[in-house]
Design a protein around this motif. Structure first.
Motif, short mmCIF file in Angstrom:
data_model
loop_
_atom_site.label_atom_id
_atom_site.label_comp_id
_atom_site.label_asym_id
_atom_site.label_seq_id
_atom_site.Cartn_x
_atom_site.Cartn_y
_atom_site.Cartn_z
N UNK A 100 10.98 -37.22 32.60
CA UNK A 100 12.16 -37.76 31.91
C UNK A 100 13.07 -36.66 31.38
N UNK A 101 12.48 -35.55 30.94
CA UNK A 101 13.34 -34.47 30.45
C UNK A 101 13.68 -33.48 31.55
N UNK A 102 13.30 -33.83 32.78
CA UNK A 102 13.53 -33.00 33.97
C UNK A 102 13.04 -31.57 33.77
N UNK A 103 11.75 -31.47 33.43
CA UNK A 103 11.11 -30.17 33.36
C UNK A 103 10.47 -29.88 34.71
N UNK A 104 10.51 -28.61 35.12
CA UNK A 104 9.89 -28.25 36.39
C UNK A 104 8.38 -28.38 36.24
N UNK A 105 7.64 -28.75 37.23
CA UNK A 105 8.07 -29.08 38.60
C UNK A 105 8.38 -30.57 38.81
N UNK A 106 8.86 -31.24 37.79
CA UNK A 106 9.18 -32.67 37.93
C UNK A 106 10.70 -32.88 37.89
N UNK A 107 11.42 -31.86 38.29
CA UNK A 107 12.87 -31.88 38.08
C UNK A 107 13.65 -32.27 39.32
N UNK A 108 12.96 -32.53 40.44
CA UNK A 108 13.68 -32.58 41.71
C UNK A 108 14.74 -33.66 41.78
N UNK A 109 14.56 -34.73 41.01
CA UNK A 109 15.57 -35.78 41.05
C UNK A 109 16.87 -35.34 40.39
N UNK A 110 16.78 -34.41 39.41
CA UNK A 110 17.92 -34.14 38.54
C UNK A 110 19.19 -33.72 39.27
N UNK A 111 19.14 -32.65 40.09
CA UNK A 111 20.40 -32.21 40.68
C UNK A 111 21.07 -33.30 41.52
N UNK A 112 20.29 -34.01 42.31
CA UNK A 112 20.89 -35.02 43.18
C UNK A 112 21.47 -36.17 42.38
N UNK A 113 20.71 -36.61 41.38
CA UNK A 113 21.19 -37.75 40.60
C UNK A 113 22.42 -37.35 39.78
N UNK A 114 22.33 -36.20 39.15
CA UNK A 114 23.48 -35.76 38.33
C UNK A 114 24.70 -35.53 39.21
N UNK A 115 24.46 -35.03 40.40
CA UNK A 115 25.59 -34.75 41.28
C UNK A 115 26.17 -36.03 41.85
N UNK A 116 25.30 -36.98 42.19
CA UNK A 116 25.76 -38.19 42.83
C UNK A 116 26.40 -39.18 41.87
N UNK A 117 25.91 -39.23 40.66
CA UNK A 117 26.43 -40.20 39.70
C UNK A 117 27.89 -39.91 39.39
N UNK A 118 28.67 -40.95 39.02
CA UNK A 118 30.04 -40.69 38.58
C UNK A 118 30.02 -39.69 37.43
N UNK A 119 30.95 -38.73 37.42
CA UNK A 119 30.85 -37.61 36.48
C UNK A 119 30.80 -38.04 35.02
N UNK A 120 31.54 -39.12 34.67
CA UNK A 120 31.46 -39.56 33.27
C UNK A 120 30.05 -39.91 32.88
N UNK A 121 29.33 -40.55 33.78
CA UNK A 121 27.97 -40.96 33.41
C UNK A 121 27.00 -39.80 33.52
#
Lengths: 456, 495
Positions: free
Chosen positions: A206-227
């Motif tokens: 949930x806090x995107x700590x490695x090595x559990x962070x793999x979702x973070x870049x894609x989700x943050x990048x894909x989501x609308x920037x405001x969110x």
């Protein structure tokens, strides 16, 4: 309790306001006013004025720590709405719903900041996550947004599953969901340890700590920037509060067992977050990795788990959220999200460039900004433990790496020539940015303005 | 009162400069501000030198036991004076240099001055760290905005280098903080911190690297020639004249007295690094064709000598370092002023492309020769006094058994300094004029004024340096005794 009930009510109000009111600005103003009210009732509760007396059967406890944290969250959200409410409306047709979901997420945040029982923790995490899945996918016609949403949902569901299993194991071992009861275990058995490790993993996700962070870049990048802005700041620090409460209150006595694990996760998070951020070409993606890197620093508070750490985490949540919200607010106005897109911004928009510089300096941890003082508290907490000094030295080296990618934006804005495409900004937007920058500097010189609230 | 004013005057005037739009106004404003700072500093040296005026303390972060405490002691006096003298000189001598967006330029210059003042005055470790970093930020923007073609990369290297150093220092400061008796950042508590020899060793290196990068000491010097070369010359003057002194100052105030055992134990290692750097830098300077790079390498050699003297821990030597910090700052600013003049007039800094300037610009030549001779420490000039004291200190040092070797090798660098400096004078100022320099015009009034002041200071400090020595006497004794008086070190000293 005030804020919890009010935010739930506000969520419902927002839902209907979309149907009742035809004007977008009215909906937006209701949301901003609502948040302001939320902040006010929360401050009232801090000064002893509680409007509701509800017996939570020991499952929740509103202490100063959680109330102050809620204040920080509401204030950050308030600033966030002031800066970006118009951009929220532009995301899709159902603009009122987005505000609704934000208020529901705030409900979840209140739950996770004040839980005394693993059940409430679980509820809180879920109340935060499910609206987030929707917000991530709110740009319905955009393939990347859909992909991000699906990815986030699948991985999130998986980690929630882990969390439930962990809770079940602990319940099996202790016979209670109460954190105080769990902490009283004399000799932890294998069940207990296994449960704790599962909780550690799911919270790390949930806090995107490695090595559990793999979702973070894609989700943050894909989501609308405001969110993305909302997710990377308010939601992330809320997860941290849950994390520190869980491990401080439920597993505080097991610290020797998990401390080395957290130390390793911290080091890995700092390393992966910072090093990967260096190679990004898009500022939005860089900020995603930077959020991982900052999470690494916040993990130091978990590792240390002393009085300094709690103060530090409060400061860090404020400093990190405010600065990141500011940067994202500017980023949303840009046409081009790459580093080159910022070229020459200082020439055409000196105010935006100057405030963004302050936000970036704060994230990099330069003195006179809130970012420095919060990093300082984290390091102080970690040094106070007296062990694993390598971790502290590693952390400061990684902080030096972070300067590289934050300063790339500054270099682009000030020292490179270019014509940045920018959407026009309102005066309110600019004033809010200036106030935000001033606030970051004031907090950097007098952190006690915030911390005194914790004690008095 | 005086210390607060020393910080506040440049800080506030710097902030207001951002909002002045007219270039002439902002120039005059900056000059005025720097003169006020100078006046305040002189007041502190002469009329108001009671302790009550030189000390200020206010509550800052009470929960951390950190306070805003600033004090002017002897070393602070001399360095604040240097800082206060340097800026008017810089502003006068670059009066005709053209800086686009002048308001930002002068604002950042004044902010840098405020930051450095804070470093020299802070009596609290956290405050010291604050100012240490704050001085860096304006310098970063100055160099990257107004510098040469490669400025962005070069300044960035400079920034990262110093930032890594200071972060390591921060870890060190925190560790010492937790080992003071009253967990306080106050300098007095730091001096009494109880640390084992092993802890001192790695703390020593954490702190020393930060200072070594700033000075710079071989092998941490690689940022320096590039940065000096690419920065606008006014900023180079700030960097080399005043900011490098932050490193020397840091060692004297925050390293030796705080970690005496380690400073003594590792003294020979550091001295070896310093001597190696001196010879290395001097040899490179001989082969340089670029004026700025030549002076940059010469500066590495001079600072190396100061570092070497500090770690010879000797009262006479310490006195030499204190006064040499001032002298070196003045002299090198003089050198930069002339280089700036040459570059502005001919658009080149290559020694091989210049020649015969003395025929066309006699005033510039005379003033430059005096400053250059001071750079090689000729008697009657200020640097002679400093270097003589420093060499005496190294030679009579009781903490090392290699004192003769160090003296000989460091003495070699004086000869090397003479080679490159005299070569520079010969090639640039004497001989026949070349195509480029046929139409040279002599220096203008403002430049004459700045260089004249420097020459007067050079002779004053060279002929009658007792006032300078009086100011710093107590501090140098304290620093020296913080090591020599420790019983566990004392028994190993050479008698």
């Amino acid at each position: 309790m005030n804020a919890l009930i009010l935010s739930a009510v506000l969520g419902v109000i927002m839902m209907f306001s979309g149907v009742m009111l035809k004007q977008k600005s009215a909906v937006r103003n209701i949301a901003i006013t609502g948040l302001f009210l939320l902040l006010v009732v929360n401050i009232l509760e801090m000064s002893g004025m509680s409007f509701f007396r509800i017996n939570t059967a020991g499952m929740m406890h509103f202490d100063r720590f959680s109330l102050l944290f809620n204040c920080i969250v509401f204030f950050s959200t308030f600033v966030y709405l002031l800066l970006s409410a118009r951009d929220i409306e532009k995301t899709g047709n159902y603009y009122a719903e987005y505000f609704t979901l934000i208020f529901f997420i705030l409900c979840g945040v209140i739950l996770v900041s004040s839980f005394q029982s693993l059940l409430i923790l679980f509820l809180g995490i879920e109340i935060i996550s499910i609206p987030l899945y929707i917000l991530t996918g709110s740009d319905k016609k955009n393939l990347k947004s859909n992909e991000a949403s699906l990815k986030y949902f699948l991985l999130g569901a998986f980690s929630t599953g882990l969390m439930l299993m962990g809770i079940a194991l602990i319940y099996g071992s202790v016979g209670s969901f109460s954190t105080a009861q769990i902490n009283m275990t004399e000799k932890p058995g294998a069940l207990m340890i296994a449960g704790m490790i599962l909780l550690l993993f799911s919270m790390s996700f949930k806090v995107s700590a490695a090595p559990f962070h793999f979702w973070t870049p894609d989700v943050y990048d894909g989501a609308p920037t405001v969110f993305t802005s909302f997710m990377a700041t308010i939601v992330k620090v809320a997860a941290f509060i849950a994390f520190i409460r869980l491990f401080g209150e439920a597993f505080g006595n097991l610290q020797p067992q998990w401390q080395i694990w957290i130390a390793l996760i911290t080091a890995a998070t700092l390393f992966i977050g910072n090093i990967t951020a260096v190679f990004q070409q898009s500022v939005k993606r860089m900020l995603a990795y930077s959020s991982i890197a900052q999470a690494g620093f916040m993990l130091l508070s978990l590792y240390a788990m002393n009085a300094d750490a709690k103060e530090g985490l409060l400061l860090y949540s404020a400093a990190y959220s405010l600065a990141t919200i500011g940067i994202f607010a500017v980023l949303i106005k840009m046409n081009d999200y790459t580093f080159d897109g910022f070229n020459g911004l200082a020439k055409y928009q000196p105010l935006l460039a100057a405030t963004t510089t302050i936000f970036l300096l704060s994230l990099a941890g330069i003195p006179l900004t809130a970012g420095f003082i919060s990093k300082f508290y984290m390091l102080k907490a970690a040094v106070a433990t007296g062990r694993h000094l390598w971790l502290v030295i590693f952390a400061v080296l990684m902080a030096a790496v972070s300067v590289y990618y934050y300063f790339r934006v500054i270099q682009a804005m000030y020292f490179k020539e270019g014509q940045p495409g920018i959407i026009t900004t309102s005066p309110v937007f600019k004033y809010t940015l200036v106030v935000l920058a001033a606030l970051i500097i004031i907090l950097g010189i007098f952190p006690n303005l915030l911390l005194n609230w914790y004690y008095f | 009162m005086i210390p607060v004013l020393l910080i506040l005057v440049p800080l506030l005037t710097g902030l207001t400069s951002f909002f002045l739009k007219n270039e002439r106004t902002v120039r005059s404003w900056a000059l005025f501000a720097s003169l006020v700072t100078l006046a305040v500093s002189l007041l502190g040296l002469t009329l108001l030198k009671d302790q009550q005026y030189l000390f200020f303390q206010a509550e800052w972060m009470a929960s951390l036991n950190s306070s805003f405490s600033v004090r002017l002691d002897g070393m602070g006096q001399i360095l604040c004076l240097l800082n206060a003298v340097a800026f008017p000189l810089i502003f006068i001598s670059t009066w005709r240099s053209n800086y686009p967006k002048a308001n930002n330029f002068f604002a950042l210059m004044l902010l840098a001055q405020a930051g450095m003042m804070g470093v020299f005055l802070a009596m609290d470790a956290l405050l010291f760290y604050f100012f240490w970093e704050l001085a860096l930020i304006p310098a970063y923007f100055l160099c990257s905005q107004w510098g040469g073609p490669k400025r962005i990369q070069v300044t960035f290297k400079f920034f990262i280098y110093t930032f890594v150093g200071s972060l390591l220092m921060l870890v060190g400061i925190l560790y010492i903080y937790f080992h003071t008796k009253d967990t306080s950042f106050d300098i007095a508590s730091f001096y009494k911190a109880s640390l084992t020899a092993k802890e001192q060793t790695w703390l020593f290196w954490l702190l020393f690297i930060a200072f070594a990068i700033k000075m710079p000491i071989f092998p941490f010097h690689t940022w320096q020639p590039d940065t000096y070369e690419q920065s606008p010359t006014a900023t180079t003057m700030v960097l080399s004249g005043v900011m490098v002194k932050m490193g020397v100052f840091g060692v004297l105030r925050w390293l030796l007295p705080v970690l005496p055992d380690a400073s003594w134990a590792w003294g020979d290692s550091v001295s070896t690094m310093a001597v190696a750097g001196m010879i290395y830098a001097s040899l490179i300077a001989i082969r340089q064709d670029d004026l700025k790079r030549l002076v940059a390498y010469s500066s590495i050699a001079h600072i190396g000598l100061m570092c070497l003297t500090i770690f010879s821990v000797n009262n006479i030597g310490m006195q030499g370092v204190m006064i040499q910090m001032f002298n070196h700052g003045i002299n090198i600013i003089g050198l930069w002023i002339v280089i700036e003049l040459i570059e502005r007039q001919f658009g080149t800094r290559k020694i091989s492309e210049l020649g015969g300037l003395a025929q066309k610009a006699p005033a510039m030549a005379i003033l430059f020769v005096v400053i250059a001779l001071a750079n090689i420490a000729l008697p009657l000039t200020n640097a002679f006094v400093g270097e003589f004291l420093m060499f005496t200190g190294i030679f009579t040092s009781t903490v090392t058994k290699y004192n003769i070797w160090f003296t000989v090798l460091a003495g070699l660098c004086i000869i090397l300094a003479a080679i490159y400096t005299l070569n520079l004078i010969r090639k640039v100022f004497y001989g026949n004029t070349v195509e480029l320099t046929v139409n040279t015009s002599d220096i203008k009034l403002n430049e004459k004024l700045a260089l004249g002041i420097i020459v007067v200071l050079i002779f004053w400090a060279g002929i009658y340096s007792q006032p300078f020595l009086d100011v710093t006497k107590n501090v140098s004794t304290d620093v020296t005794n913080s090591i020599l008086d420790k019983p566990e070190i004392n028994k190993y000293l050479r008698k």
